[in-house]
Design a protein around this motif. Sequence first.
Motif, mmCIF file in Angstrom:
data_model
loop_
_atom_site.group_PDB
_atom_site.id
_atom_site.type_symbol
_atom_site.label_atom_id
_atom_site.label_comp_id
_atom_site.label_asym_id
_atom_site.label_seq_id
_atom_site.Cartn_x
_atom_site.Cartn_y
_atom_site.Cartn_z
ATOM 1 N N GLU A 427 0.860 -1.351 0.114
ATOM 2 C CA GLU A 427 0.090 0.181 0.165
ATOM 3 C C GLU A 427 0.771 1.198 0.001
ATOM 4 N N PHE A 428 2.071 1.250 0.525
ATOM 5 C CA PHE A 428 2.970 2.344 0.341
ATOM 6 C C PHE A 428 3.997 2.515 -0.799
ATOM 7 N N ILE A 429 3.774 1.629 -1.714
ATOM 8 C CA ILE A 429 4.603 1.778 -2.821
ATOM 9 C C ILE A 429 3.876 1.640 -4.268
ATOM 10 N N LYS A 430 3.970 2.533 -5.123
ATOM 11 C CA LYS A 430 3.129 2.829 -6.354
ATOM 12 C C LYS A 430 4.038 2.769 -7.436
ATOM 13 N N LEU A 431 4.062 1.778 -8.447
ATOM 14 C CA LEU A 431 4.797 1.771 -9.500
ATOM 15 C C LEU A 431 4.150 2.233 -10.939
ATOM 16 N N ARG A 432 4.497 2.993 -11.607
ATOM 17 C CA ARG A 432 3.821 3.488 -12.804
ATOM 18 C C ARG A 432 4.711 3.372 -13.898
ATOM 19 N N SER A 433 4.021 2.923 -15.211
ATOM 20 C CA SER A 433 4.746 2.823 -16.532
ATOM 21 C C SER A 433 3.843 3.488 -17.508
ATOM 22 N N ASN A 486 8.708 6.350 -16.303
ATOM 23 C CA ASN A 486 8.716 5.179 -15.391
ATOM 24 C C ASN A 486 8.860 5.850 -14.018
ATOM 25 N N THR A 487 8.125 5.598 -13.226
ATOM 26 C CA THR A 487 8.087 6.318 -11.892
ATOM 27 C C THR A 487 7.994 5.198 -10.794
ATOM 28 N N ALA A 488 8.405 5.358 -9.627
ATOM 29 C CA ALA A 488 8.286 4.511 -8.215
ATOM 30 C C ALA A 488 7.986 5.735 -7.411
ATOM 31 N N THR A 489 6.985 5.441 -6.516
ATOM 32 C CA THR A 489 6.667 6.292 -5.640
ATOM 33 C C THR A 489 6.418 5.524 -4.168
ATOM 34 N N PHE A 490 7.217 6.016 -3.166
ATOM 35 C CA PHE A 490 7.083 5.407 -1.833
ATOM 36 C C PHE A 490 6.258 6.311 -0.774
ATOM 37 N N GLN A 491 5.276 6.198 -0.479
ATOM 38 C CA GLN A 491 4.273 7.154 0.458
ATOM 39 C C GLN A 491 4.075 6.440 1.756
ATOM 40 N N GLN A 492 4.295 6.981 2.983
ATOM 41 C CA GLN A 492 4.147 6.276 4.097
ATOM 42 C C GLN A 492 4.167 7.417 5.325
ATOM 43 N N ARG A 493 3.335 7.298 6.126
ATOM 44 C CA ARG A 493 3.173 7.999 7.344
ATOM 45 C C ARG A 493 3.728 7.282 8.445
ATOM 46 N N PHE A 494 4.493 7.726 9.383
ATOM 47 C CA PHE A 494 5.164 7.120 10.736
ATOM 48 C C PHE A 494 4.747 8.044 11.816
ATOM 49 N N GLY A 495 3.730 7.897 12.345
ATOM 50 C CA GLY A 495 3.331 8.677 13.426
ATOM 51 C C GLY A 495 3.303 10.051 12.749
ATOM 52 N N ARG A 496 3.990 11.087 13.411
ATOM 53 C CA ARG A 496 4.061 12.342 13.123
ATOM 54 C C ARG A 496 4.935 12.784 11.765
ATOM 55 N N VAL A 501 8.542 9.429 -1.352
ATOM 56 C CA VAL A 501 9.815 9.470 -2.206
ATOM 57 C C VAL A 501 9.303 9.091 -3.714
ATOM 58 N N LEU A 502 9.855 10.029 -4.543
ATOM 59 C CA LEU A 502 9.727 9.583 -5.983
ATOM 60 C C LEU A 502 11.161 9.302 -6.826
ATOM 61 N N ALA A 503 11.077 8.273 -7.672
ATOM 62 C CA ALA A 503 12.478 8.130 -8.591
ATOM 63 C C ALA A 503 11.909 7.663 -9.789
ATOM 64 N N GLY A 504 12.308 8.172 -11.082
ATOM 65 C CA GLY A 504 11.793 7.803 -12.475
ATOM 66 C C GLY A 504 12.839 7.995 -13.507
ATOM 67 N N PHE A 505 12.432 7.496 -14.331
ATOM 68 C CA PHE A 505 13.163 7.559 -15.558
ATOM 69 C C PHE A 505 12.201 7.869 -16.704
ATOM 70 N N THR A 506 12.821 8.818 -17.625
ATOM 71 C CA THR A 506 11.711 9.343 -18.687
ATOM 72 C C THR A 506 12.529 9.585 -20.218
ATOM 73 N N SER A 507 12.088 9.137 -21.109
ATOM 74 C CA SER A 507 12.606 9.123 -22.539
ATOM 75 C C SER A 507 11.566 9.954 -23.440
ATOM 76 N N GLN A 508 12.100 10.545 -24.362
ATOM 77 C CA GLN A 508 11.301 11.493 -25.336
ATOM 78 C C GLN A 508 12.032 11.436 -26.509
ATOM 79 N N GLN A 509 11.055 11.534 -27.737
ATOM 80 C CA GLN A 509 11.687 11.825 -28.978
ATOM 81 C C GLN A 509 10.662 12.387 -30.070
ATOM 82 N N TYR A 510 11.283 13.384 -30.873
ATOM 83 C CA TYR A 510 9.951 14.302 -31.944
ATOM 84 C C TYR A 510 10.889 13.945 -33.217
#
Length: 1017
Positions: A427-433, A486-496, A501-510
């Motif tokens: 629940e605290f990790i989200k991977l998106r492509s 392509n991104t990976a997101t870590f999201q969590q609450r520990f008490g207060r 945290v987000l990390a990713g790689f992206t590629s683009q071409q025109y």
Amino acid sequence: MKPGLHMFVAVLLFFSSELAQAAIAGPPFDPVKGTVKDKDGNPLPGVTIQIKGTSTGTVTQPDGTYSLNVADANAVLIFSYIGYTPQEVPLGGRSVIDIVLESSASELNQVVVVGYGTRRKRDLTGSVGSISGEAIAAQPVNTATQGVQGKLAGVQIVSSGAPGSQPQVRVRGTGSMLAGAEPLYVVDGVLTNDIRNINTADILTMDVLKDASASAIYGVRAANGVIIITTRRGKAGKMEVAYNMTVGWREVANQVKMANATQYTDYLKDAGPNVTIPDYGANSDWYGALLRKGFQQTHNVSLSGGSEKFLYYFNAGYLTDEGIVRANKYDRFTIRSNNEWNIADNLKFVAQVSYMHNTTQNVNLAEVYNNTYRAAPVIPITRDGKYGNTSAFQNVGNSILSIDKVNDRYKENRLQGTGYLEYSPWEFIKLRSSISANQGFQNRRRYNAVFLNDESTFLVAGGNQQRPESQLTMVKEEGTEWIWDNTATFQQRFGRHDLTVLAGFTSQQYEGNYLEGLRRNVPNSPDMWYLIAGDPNTSTNTADGDKYARRSWLGRVNYSYADKYLLTVSFRNDASSRFPSDNRNGYFPAVGAGWVVSEEPWMPKDGALSFLKLRGSWGRIGNDNIASNLYILTANSGLLYFFNGTPTLGTNLADIKDRNLKWETTEEYDFGLEFAFLESRLTGEVNYYNKKTKDALVTVKIPGLLGDPDNEYTTNAGSFVNRGWEFTLGWKDNLSDDFSYNIGGNMTLNHNEVTGLNQGQPLFRGGVGQQGNITKTDNGQPIGSFFVLDAMGVFPDQAAIDAYVDKNGQKIQPNAQPGDLQYRDVDGNGAINDLDRIYAGSYQPKFYYGINAGFNYKGLDFSMDFYGNAGNKIYNGKKAFRYEVTDNIESDYADRRWTASRPSATDPRVLYGNTPASTYFVESGNFFRLNNLTVGYSLPKNVLDAIKIERVRVYLTSQNLFTVKRFSGFSPEMISSNPKQDGFLSLQNSSSPLEAGIELSPYPTTRTYALGLNITF
């Protein structure tokens, strides 16, 4: 993958694994799931859900869903969201709990899109402005940014009246000299420079990332700000069908009145006493024949709904805008389909696709407006089915003939879409492509028909406006751009502690291609308008193309402690093929911090102060919006030269290029204060920013030893700064269940200054006919400053001319006549020349502002928006650009100009073609406008229930109802006189900041009146 990123991902996965094992090793948790929405059914992301009495909790996802492991079946869940009333809900053994939160009327806590994620506004450490899609769609605008005009501090929007045109946007000042000053647009993850294909009815929110801290996550593309558009999605429940329409007309808001036949004849007696004026009994109003009231309409039908497994949104829209110029017309058809499949509890797939087709009947404004402005009123426009031949008397064409004998049509198709897969192993990790694509096809067909003096025109003698051969031009242009994120997101609450945290790689071409073909003597029948039907011996072909690529690594950490100490750190590494291999990598870090002072226990809790936050940020961003070949040397081969007396074929370099080109970079500091008082009825924000651009791309003259001294090349040799203040203040209140009202405003103060340029070489631009270049960009001045002679007034008589002498008693303007302009001898050398030019302001306003107000009483709603700016100048180029003495003049000038019987201290007796550039043509650009006025009425609920309709609203609206100004031209609201609308397929923005603010052939600002209808079933 670089070693640093390897380690980052490894630590992240280890941390996630440890948390997962701890969860598995503990008591047998039962997951509690559900959705949190507002009272209108909109999902609320970022809602905090905590088990009462513990530090365990989670937050809702962007679609409002959540999942939380709870060991105690009798636990109490606390749902809290700033701006909404908290709720405590006993679990009671349930595993599904859906919540509807009631708003507490706070705007400081809305969720905004910040690039590859969302944040609550109260948690932001950067400067972000937001506006809802409803506020944009409520206005009869073709392009979304036009609906934002005057509503966001730090965002200057200048719109043209041309149908289908894209407004020009400046975020916190002019951000570049040559590399494009327009912001980056991100539409559902698709990066683009053109949003004319976006139907305003499809927009859910628009978020503007203004400072480097907020926009640095986009790195190379973010130097001029980022505008993120999020389109609508379906909501779980029954199908909702909505129909929205507007119908009305547009007219010129301020028409320049030209001299009539009597005024014109009187003027020529002074300006051209030897000119024989023809007498055809005409008193032509050329602008009256050119301009019209243009019909405008929009229609949109949308279907939305879905279930827990599938959500859908579909919209089809049609827009027609005739334009206010004869023969001009724009038609647009759009389709959008946004779908979301919840494949499993932790896996979903989203597909968002849009298609646009538009057709534009174009007019050549540069030609048409130039001819219309200069045409003599003594020449009839038409007579007996033929056109008045202005060229028989002047060096001017009949603009109505030019329009009627040209068929210039654009057709454009745009396909834009995003598809992404999102997986949450825990629940605290989200991977998106995601993969995004933007594809455009444009066809242009311009047919210039034959016309001869003896067939189409009268007043034949001396006329030269004729076309003995037809001409057909065909253009085909296509461009395709894809982006893989392509991104990976870590999201969590520990008490207060709250960590994302987000990390990713992206590629683009025109990749894009341009083909143009021309042939003459094509038959005058639309069925024959093909190149093959023309004379092959007159064929001309042109081809062009471009290809570039980028790849990027990115990361961001958002941390907050106790919801009051905020930290954001981001980094992006970009590589662009538009620079040499040694300089391709750009590094763009940013850091921001915030302190929610109102959360401190020592702050008074008497209810007066609702929210108070201090924040500051620093960041570095880049700009690579340049031609892809600026560093690539090209050669001409097969050239004949003599070596030792022998003819030899050889090769030479076509031009000089800087092989060491590198990024433009902008460093920005931003400090802000956000506040809310009286239960968030009064809200506001104050920002200070300082943007320093270095290594700016500019042109440098090539030394004469290396070739033609008039040639230039592009290099990194400039620096400049934009710094300023932004103020926003708003008040909202509900006096009763039936009556609510709001009033607010914003103001931006911006100072632009060149701090280093070309090792002392200024840039001269802004050509105005025989006056030459009238702008100079140099150290200590704003970009594109007007550089002209200082006109001190008009010589009233010969005595004044004789008295205007230098230190030696010699006349400074010996050839002047009474009624001529008097120029200041700045350098004191006794002569008026280019050394006497002065800086006379620039098109950039010193401040701009917006005011808005409205109320709702039962079913009645009322709103109005004002917009204006001050401190900018406009150069009346059309008035200065004179070919010959027979050019027409403006009516106001005819009435004000100096004559022997009516001396004037400000306006000269005549304006010749050799009248030099001076402050006489520099006018104030200050204006204050009622930008939008809307009155609407919604049917009451009992009536809607009787007719079984969810909502019916009718409204009347007007844009640009009135403008208070001093500028004598068409509009003081100007960046570029007539910007090209190449849009997505364009290599870079075609309006240069170095020559902006010159009115030559503008499309006039328009006034709109419209009737609207909204129906929801």
